[in-house]
Design an enzyme around this catalytic site. Structure first.
Site, PDB file in Angstrom:
ATOM      1  CD  GLU A  99      -2.930  -1.048   2.299  1.00  0.00           C
ATOM      2  OE1 GLU A  99      -2.745  -0.237   3.220  1.00  0.00           O
ATOM      3  OE2 GLU A  99      -3.861  -1.864   2.297  1.00  0.00           O
ATOM      4  CB  CYS A 112       2.884   7.133   3.547  1.00  0.00           C
ATOM      5  SG  CYS A 112       3.488   5.995   4.782  1.00  0.00           S
ATOM      6  CB  CYS A 119       7.616  -5.350   8.658  1.00  0.00           C
ATOM      7  SG  CYS A 119       9.043  -4.702   9.573  1.00  0.00           S
ATOM      8  CB  CYS A 123       6.552  -2.986  16.102  1.00  0.00           C
ATOM      9  SG  CYS A 123       8.224  -2.515  15.609  1.00  0.00           S
ATOM     10  CB  CYS A 126       3.251  -2.597  13.709  1.00  0.00           C
ATOM     11  SG  CYS A 126       3.408  -2.406  11.927  1.00  0.00           S
ATOM     12  CB  CYS A 354       0.126   6.409  11.194  1.00  0.00           C
ATOM     13  SG  CYS A 354       1.783   5.949  11.565  1.00  0.00           S
TER      14      CYS A 354
HETATM   15  S1  SF4 Z   1       6.333  -0.540  13.059  1.00  0.00           S
HETATM   16 FE1  SF4 Z   1       5.677  -2.267  11.771  1.00  0.00          FE
HETATM   17  S2  SF4 Z   1       6.551  -1.847   9.754  1.00  0.00           S
HETATM   18 FE2  SF4 Z   1       7.629  -0.530  11.235  1.00  0.00          FE
HETATM   19  S3  SF4 Z   1       9.449  -1.754  11.856  1.00  0.00           S
HETATM   20 FE3  SF4 Z   1       7.827  -2.205  13.353  1.00  0.00          FE
HETATM   21  S4  SF4 Z   1       6.839  -4.064  12.527  1.00  0.00           S
HETATM   22 FE4  SF4 Z   1       8.016  -3.149  10.864  1.00  0.00          FE
END
Ligand code: SF4
Length: 384
Positions: A99, A112, A119, A123, A126, A354
């Site tokens: 996206e 963005c 990923c 996190c 996220c 976000c």
């Molecule tokens: S916030 Fe999400 S996209 Fe960004 S580094 Fe952490 S896991 Fe990866």
């Protein structure tokens, strides 16, 4: 393997100015200025067909047909939001999509951009992390996101632009895909590319210390750091990478980055989560951290803070704090002399806010069967 790099022809979107000049000299036996002409056709006029590049001779066009191509990501799905935000789901190959989101604001328009499919940094707050990691995007796939948005917006360099800023803040950790991201950012800042000032291209990282130092050596872009917590105990819970690069080490790397950039500020992003990191004691710890950073650089406001109210997504354990808690947190920072804008939630009617970017990821380790199921249920729209 990336579809945008899948044939034997050289995808010219994979090359920055230097790479294109080399390709024209070494592979085609042509002069540098020919590379510059082609770059303008691609990035200024959004032309991908060599036949339409009318200031190139017939012989050169024939050579280009034979040896090169301009392959851009395919728009799989796009959705404008009521507030002007625009989201694209771009197919990167047969099974992955990312996206890209455009956010207009007073006098500026920010894109963005994603750097990875999924990923792997996990996190805990996220949405992208819930999809796992598949692969890095190629340079063509990263700059291709800018190409698609600029074409849609009718962006023309040196005229009034609608696309004024790029933030590498979409899906993925950009510093885990260092070379491709740096090359794509070079095209963003090149006059023959998108002509954005260094300050208007921002790389946002969760804190890979060695790569921050490496970035300082090769690029002048703005740095943003996903901090989200003012102490190691809490940050490790939110950003597991903190175990490897704790806050003190991360802040030192940011000091070094700002020093090399002759006193440029660094932005620290702080996603506010209800009852997790939104308490007055967290604000006070954050103030101390930011003050230390300013002192190290002997510069007022060397550390900028962006407060981002958490955007919930299905399955998350976190919640957005109420407005009073957000205001209280902000006021504590303001009272300590720290400007700390609260990022307005934009595009939340299209899941483009976000932390909500999800794309469509085929995680080789965990998500394959889910992906197939989703495709059977109706493809990209079902995923987005
Ligand atoms: S916030 Fe999400 S996209 Fe960004 S580094 Fe952490 S896991 Fe990866």
């Amino acid at each position: 393997m990336s579809d945008l790099a899948a044939t034997t022809k050289q995808n010219l979107l994979d090359l920055d100015r230097e790479g294109l000049e080399r390709f024209f000299a070494d592979e085609l036996g042509e002069k540098r200025f020919r590379a510059h002409q082609v770059m303008k056709w691609i990035h200024h006029r959004h032309v991908t067909d060599f036949e339409q590049m009318t200031d190139l001779g017939k012989a050169l066009r024939a050579k280009l047909h034979e040896r090169a191509e301009v392959r851009v990501p395919q728009v799989q799905f796009e959705k404008p939001s009521a507030d002007g935000t625009h989201k694209w789901l771009l197919a990167m190959d047969g099974s992955n999509a990312v996206e890209t989101v455009y956010i207009p604001d007073k006098g500026r328009g920010t894109l963005c951009v994603s750097s990875q499919v999924g990923c792997g940094l996990n996190c805990t707050f996220c949405s992208t992390a819930t999809q796992g990691f598949n692969r890095n995007l190629s340079t063509a796939e990263i700059i291709g996101q800018v190409w698609v948005a600029a074409r849609h917006l009718g962006n023309v360099p040196h005229k009034q632009r609608r696309l004024t800023n790029v933030v590498m803040m979409g899906m993925g950790e950009p510093l885990m895909n260092f070379d491709n991201v740096v090359r794509a950012m070079s095209v963003m800042r090149d006059d023959l590319g998108y002509g954005l000032a260094n300050k208007r291209v921002t790389l946002s990282t969760s804190g890979l210390v060695p790569q921050i130092d490496r970035l300082a050596e090769v690029s002048d872009v703005s740095l943003a750091v996903s901090l989200h917590a003012p102490n190691d105990e809490l940050r490790t819970r939110l950003v597991p990478l903190n175990r490897k690069y704790p806050i003190a080490e991360l802040m030192e790397a940011c000091v070094r980055y700002a020093q090399r950039k002759r006193g440029e500020s660094v932005t620290f992003e702080y996603t506010l989560m209800k009852g997790v990191n939104d308490q007055p004691e967290h604000a006070r710890e954050l103030i101390r951290l930011m003050r230390d950073f300013d002192n190290r650089l002997q510069m007022k406001d060397a550390a900028k803070v962006n407060l981002i109210p958490f955007n919930p997504f299905p399955g998350t354990r976190y919640e957005r704090p109420d407005d009073a808690a957000i205001r209280r947190f902000q006021k504590l920072l303001n009272d300590a002399g720290r400007i700390a804008p609260v990022r307005r939630t934009r595009g939340d009617d299209i899941d483009a806010a976000c932390g909500q970017l999800k794309g469509q990821v085929m995680d080789r380790t965990r998500r394959q069967s889910e992906f197939r199921k989703r495709l059977q249920q109706g493809g990209a729209g079902a995923v987005a």
